[in-house]
Design a protein around this motif. Structure first.
Motif, PDB file in Angstrom:
ATOM      1  N   SER A 128       0.834  -1.213   0.000  1.00 61.17           N
ATOM      2  CA  SER A 128       0.000   0.000   0.000  1.00 61.17           C
ATOM      3  C   SER A 128       0.867   1.261   0.000  1.00 61.17           C
ATOM      4  N   ILE A 129       2.011   1.211   0.666  1.00 63.80           N
ATOM      5  CA  ILE A 129       2.942   2.349   0.637  1.00 63.80           C
ATOM      6  C   ILE A 129       3.424   2.586  -0.791  1.00 63.80           C
ATOM      7  N   LEU A 130       3.651   1.497  -1.535  1.00 59.64           N
ATOM      8  CA  LEU A 130       4.109   1.591  -2.919  1.00 59.64           C
ATOM      9  C   LEU A 130       2.968   1.922  -3.885  1.00 59.64           C
ATOM     10  N   GLY A 131       1.723   1.913  -3.403  1.00 53.86           N
ATOM     11  CA  GLY A 131       0.573   2.197  -4.250  1.00 53.86           C
ATOM     12  C   GLY A 131       0.095   1.015  -5.062  1.00 53.86           C
ATOM     13  N   ILE A 132       0.512  -0.192  -4.693  1.00 53.63           N
ATOM     14  CA  ILE A 132       0.131  -1.390  -5.441  1.00 53.63           C
ATOM     15  C   ILE A 132      -1.210  -1.927  -4.961  1.00 53.63           C
ATOM     16  N   THR A 133      -1.492  -1.804  -3.668  1.00 60.77           N
ATOM     17  CA  THR A 133      -2.790  -2.212  -3.121  1.00 60.77           C
ATOM     18  C   THR A 133      -3.472  -0.993  -2.503  1.00 60.77           C
ATOM     19  N   ASP A 134      -4.784  -1.119  -2.330  1.00 59.09           N
ATOM     20  CA  ASP A 134      -5.555  -0.007  -1.766  1.00 59.09           C
ATOM     21  C   ASP A 134      -5.493   0.033  -0.255  1.00 59.09           C
ATOM     22  N   SER A 135      -5.355  -1.128   0.370  1.00 59.55           N
ATOM     23  CA  SER A 135      -5.440  -1.188   1.831  1.00 59.55           C
ATOM     24  C   SER A 135      -4.208  -1.844   2.439  1.00 59.55           C
ATOM     25  N   PRO A 136      -3.736  -1.306   3.568  1.00 54.98           N
ATOM     26  CA  PRO A 136      -2.619  -1.940   4.270  1.00 54.98           C
ATOM     27  C   PRO A 136      -3.066  -3.052   5.221  1.00 54.98           C
ATOM     28  N   LEU A 137      -4.389  -3.299   5.301  1.00 45.39           N
ATOM     29  CA  LEU A 137      -4.916  -4.251   6.276  1.00 45.39           C
ATOM     30  C   LEU A 137      -4.627  -5.698   5.888  1.00 45.39           C
ATOM     31  N   CYS A 138      -4.557  -6.533   6.917  1.00 49.77           N
ATOM     32  CA  CYS A 138      -4.294  -7.967   6.758  1.00 49.77           C
ATOM     33  C   CYS A 138      -5.362  -8.594   5.867  1.00 49.77           C
ATOM     34  N   ARG A 139      -4.938  -9.380   4.906  1.00 49.96           N
ATOM     35  CA  ARG A 139      -5.851 -10.018   3.958  1.00 49.96           C
ATOM     36  C   ARG A 139      -6.786 -11.021   4.630  1.00 49.96           C
ATOM     37  N   ALA A 140      -6.404 -11.503   5.812  1.00 50.91           N
ATOM     38  CA  ALA A 140      -7.225 -12.512   6.478  1.00 50.91           C
ATOM     39  C   ALA A 140      -8.129 -11.905   7.546  1.00 50.91           C
ATOM     40  N   CYS A 141      -7.582 -11.102   8.442  1.00 52.82           N
ATOM     41  CA  CYS A 141      -8.396 -10.581   9.548  1.00 52.82           C
ATOM     42  C   CYS A 141      -9.008  -9.216   9.245  1.00 52.82           C
ATOM     43  N   MET A 142      -8.428  -8.454   8.325  1.00 50.12           N
ATOM     44  CA  MET A 142      -8.909  -7.129   7.929  1.00 50.12           C
ATOM     45  C   MET A 142      -9.049  -6.163   9.118  1.00 50.12           C
ATOM     46  N   GLU A 143      -8.246  -6.397  10.167  1.00 50.64           N
ATOM     47  CA  GLU A 143      -8.325  -5.545  11.362  1.00 50.64           C
ATOM     48  C   GLU A 143      -7.044  -4.760  11.615  1.00 50.64           C
ATOM     49  N   THR A 144      -5.911  -5.327  11.263  1.00 46.71           N
ATOM     50  CA  THR A 144      -4.608  -4.745  11.564  1.00 46.71           C
ATOM     51  C   THR A 144      -3.787  -4.687  10.288  1.00 46.71           C
ATOM     52  N   GLU A 145      -2.821  -3.773  10.247  1.00 51.36           N
ATOM     53  CA  GLU A 145      -1.948  -3.691   9.086  1.00 51.36           C
ATOM     54  C   GLU A 145      -1.193  -5.001   8.903  1.00 51.36           C
ATOM     55  N   GLU A 146      -1.079  -5.433   7.662  1.00 52.07           N
ATOM     56  CA  GLU A 146      -0.403  -6.688   7.345  1.00 52.07           C
ATOM     57  C   GLU A 146       1.103  -6.434   7.251  1.00 52.07           C
ATOM     58  N   THR A 147       1.799  -6.717   8.334  1.00 51.13           N
ATOM     59  CA  THR A 147       3.247  -6.567   8.420  1.00 51.13           C
ATOM     60  C   THR A 147       3.846  -7.916   8.798  1.00 51.13           C
ATOM     61  N   PRO A 148       5.141  -8.073   8.648  1.00 49.25           N
ATOM     62  CA  PRO A 148       5.752  -9.336   9.078  1.00 49.25           C
ATOM     63  C   PRO A 148       5.482  -9.642  10.561  1.00 49.25           C
ATOM     64  N   ILE A 149       5.523  -8.630  11.402  1.00 49.38           N
ATOM     65  CA  ILE A 149       5.288  -8.850  12.840  1.00 49.38           C
ATOM     66  C   ILE A 149       3.866  -9.325  13.084  1.00 49.38           C
ATOM     67  N   HIS A 150       2.892  -8.704  12.409  1.00 49.98           N
ATOM     68  CA  HIS A 150       1.491  -9.115  12.591  1.00 49.98           C
ATOM     69  C   HIS A 150       1.299 -10.569  12.171  1.00 49.98           C
ATOM     70  N   VAL A 151       1.791 -10.916  10.984  1.00 45.65           N
ATOM     71  CA  VAL A 151       1.557 -12.265  10.464  1.00 45.65           C
ATOM     72  C   VAL A 151       2.329 -13.308  11.274  1.00 45.65           C
ATOM     73  N   MET A 152       3.597 -13.036  11.562  1.00 43.31           N
ATOM     74  CA  MET A 152       4.431 -14.047  12.225  1.00 43.31           C
ATOM     75  C   MET A 152       4.167 -14.174  13.716  1.00 43.31           C
ATOM     76  N   LEU A 153       3.737 -13.105  14.369  1.00 45.35           N
ATOM     77  CA  LEU A 153       3.685 -13.130  15.827  1.00 45.35           C
ATOM     78  C   LEU A 153       2.320 -12.860  16.440  1.00 45.35           C
ATOM     79  N   GLN A 154       1.385 -12.248  15.695  1.00 45.48           N
ATOM     80  CA  GLN A 154       0.134 -11.817  16.320  1.00 45.48           C
ATOM     81  C   GLN A 154      -1.121 -12.454  15.736  1.00 45.48           C
TER      82      GLN A 154
END
Length: 193
Positions: A128-154
């Motif tokens: 989303s920062i690069l403008g490739i997607t519209d939303s930074p939210l997690c593709r599965a939970c749609m609640e939190t930004e999808e980052t390595p920390i979110h996916v791997m740890l939360q």
């Protein structure tokens, strides 16, 4: 002890003794030569004091000193920088062991791990920062930004894969302790492809 001091000491000894200088093959078990080598190592670590001429510092001593100075300067710079927040969370202090492990990886695996460390990877937050997607939210939970920390740890949706590959890692820094597990986790998940 300077060369001049050695010369004076030999002159003083030669007044009442017969002094002979001769070459002895090094590392041959000669007790006197081994003692001289040890004294030379000790002397090489001392600071130079006194007038010229001085005996030059051995290259190995200089190389060790330069390495230590570089590591110290790099550590201070890394601890003071306010940038690279994601990377600093993953690597809070310089870690030569991690560097060695990373350099042993092939290019695709290295790209994956560096993406996890820096946050520059094909997850929605970065895309989303690069403008490739519209939303930074997690593709599965749609609640939190999808980052390595979110996916791997939360994210609870991948709890089984996390437990199987990453164990009970609580931080990205801990997860980097097992590069094989980290790479297996992302390979099974398939979100980076």
């Amino acid at each position: 002890m300077s060369v001049l001091d050695c010369h004076k000491a030999l002159q003083a000894l030669s007044k009442s003794n017969r002094v002979t200088l001769k070459w002895i093959r090094g590392h041959n078990g000669n007790r006197g030569n081994d003692a001289a080598d040890e004294l030379a190592r000790q002397a090489a670590s001392l600071r130079v004091a006194g007038p010229e001429p001085i005996i030059p510092i051995p290259f190995t001593e200089y190389k060790t000193w330069l390495h230590n100075q570089t590591q110290t300067s790099h550590s201070v710079l890394w601890s003071k920088t306010k940038e690279c927040k994601h990377t600093k969370e993953a690597v809070p202090v310089l870690n030569p062991r991690l560097t060695t492990k990373l350099l042993q990886l092939n290019r695709p695996k290295l790209r994956t791990v560096v993406g996890m460390i820096t946050g520059h990877c094909p997850l929605n937050k970065h895309l989303s920062i690069l403008g490739i997607t519209d939303s930074p939210l997690c593709r599965a939970c749609m609640e939190t930004e999808e980052t390595p920390i979110h996916v791997m740890l939360q994210f609870n949706g991948v709890a089984e894969q996390r437990a199987a590959h990453l164990g009970s890692s609580a931080t990205l820094h801990e997860a980097l302790g097992d590069l094989g597990g980290l790479l297996s986790f992302w390979s099974e998940l398939g979100w980076l492809e």
